[in-house]
Write an enzyme that holds these catalytic residues in place. Structure first.
Site, short mmCIF file in Angstrom:
data_model
loop_
_atom_site.label_atom_id
_atom_site.label_comp_id
_atom_site.label_asym_id
_atom_site.label_seq_id
_atom_site.Cartn_x
_atom_site.Cartn_y
_atom_site.Cartn_z
N ASP A 26 1.09 -1.12 -0.07
CA ASP A 26 -0.06 -0.14 0.01
C ASP A 26 0.99 1.25 0.29
OD1 ASP A 26 -2.30 1.61 0.64
OD2 ASP A 26 -1.42 1.70 2.64
N ASP A 226 -1.60 -0.59 6.12
CA ASP A 226 -1.84 0.20 7.60
C ASP A 226 -3.21 0.68 7.82
OD1 ASP A 226 -1.08 3.47 7.74
OD2 ASP A 226 -1.53 2.37 5.79
N ASP A 230 -7.43 -1.06 3.76
CA ASP A 230 -6.49 -2.19 3.68
C ASP A 230 -6.93 -3.72 4.02
OD1 ASP A 230 -4.77 -0.45 2.12
OD2 ASP A 230 -3.66 -0.07 4.06
#
Length: 259
Positions: A26, A226, A230
């Site tokens: 990410d 995080d 996600d």
């Protein structure tokens, strides 16, 4: 693992980790610090830069999005007075809608403007592209259907992101970056880190879908993230790796937590 700040929730996660060949990272809060700051305010209508910041910060006051927080912080540093919001609605992956001082506000990306049938002029598009090529995320402010300004926000890369990516690549992993950000900004940031494979403009609910697509190609996927958005992707991945400084829901979803 514990000595290295790695919390492994079970032996099965460790066994699957040994088979991983693809790592999806990410962007915000994982590769970057997740604390973006306002870098540019550009007026393209009748409002000056302080008015643009005052309106956007007022609209974002109730938002928990890192971009919103950056605008609020910038307005507070200039001691601007926040206006009362009558209506606020977050539009995931696109931006926000609000009513301030009787005016209808849209603040967000190109997709939001397109859905609201607000046209971007050639000049606005040109200014946006220049900012995006420098790795900045640009938010468009429309007031009562007219584009008034652009606010550019930049996030700082974590000091060791490039080294981590390079190390993973040398170990033979295919490394991808996933983000809801636009293609230009995403590619500019990926280039700085040394990532060739980019999945950009991915809506929060589609992150897990992108992981699934890789799995359908026969890849064994580790997802590193995080944020709240996600969590589904962390659960979908063969191994979900959560960043310990992130949201509780991400840590709950990950089988391995980087404390």
């Amino acid at each position: 693992g514990a000595e290295h700040g790695i919390l492994i929730k079970g032996g099965d996660a460790l066994e699957r980790a040994s088979k991983v060949d693809t790592v999806v990272l990410d962007k915000t809060g994982t590769l970057t610090k997740g604390k973006p700051a306002v870098t540019d305010i550009i007026n393209v209508g009748s409002l000056d830069t302080n008015q643009i910041l005052q309106i956007t910060a007022s609209a974002e006051k109730g938002s928990e999005h890192p971009l919103g927080t950056a605008m609020v912080k910038a307005a507070e540093e200039k001691n601007l007075v926040f206006s009362q919001i009558i209506h606020f609605q977050a539009i995931p992956g696109h931006g926000i809608e609000a009513i301030i001082d009787g005016r209808k506000i849209y603040l967000g990306n190109r997709q939001l403007m397109s859905v609201q049938k607000i046209t971007l002029s050639g000049l606005v598009e040109e200014k946006m592209q220049k900012l995006e090529e420098n790795g900045k995320t640009v938010m468009i402010l429309a007031v009562d259907g007219i584009i008034e300004g652009l606010i550019a926000v930049a996030d700082t890369l974590k000091e060791n992101s490039a080294v981590a990516v390079s190390t993973l690549q040398k170990m033979g992993f295919r490394v991808l970056m996933i983000t809801g950000d636009n293609w230009r900004t995403a590619k500019a940031i990926a280039k700085l880190i040394g990532i060739q494979d980019v999945l950009a403009e991915v809506l929060p609910e589609n992150k897990a879908l992108e992981v699934k697509k890789l799995q359908q190609q026969g890849k064994i996927v580790a997802m590193v993230g995080d944020g709240i958005n996600d969590a589904p992707a962390l659960t979908q991945a063969d191994v979900g790796i959560a960043i310990g400084s992130g949201s509780d829901i991400a840590k709950e979803a990950g089988q391995i937590v980087l404390v």
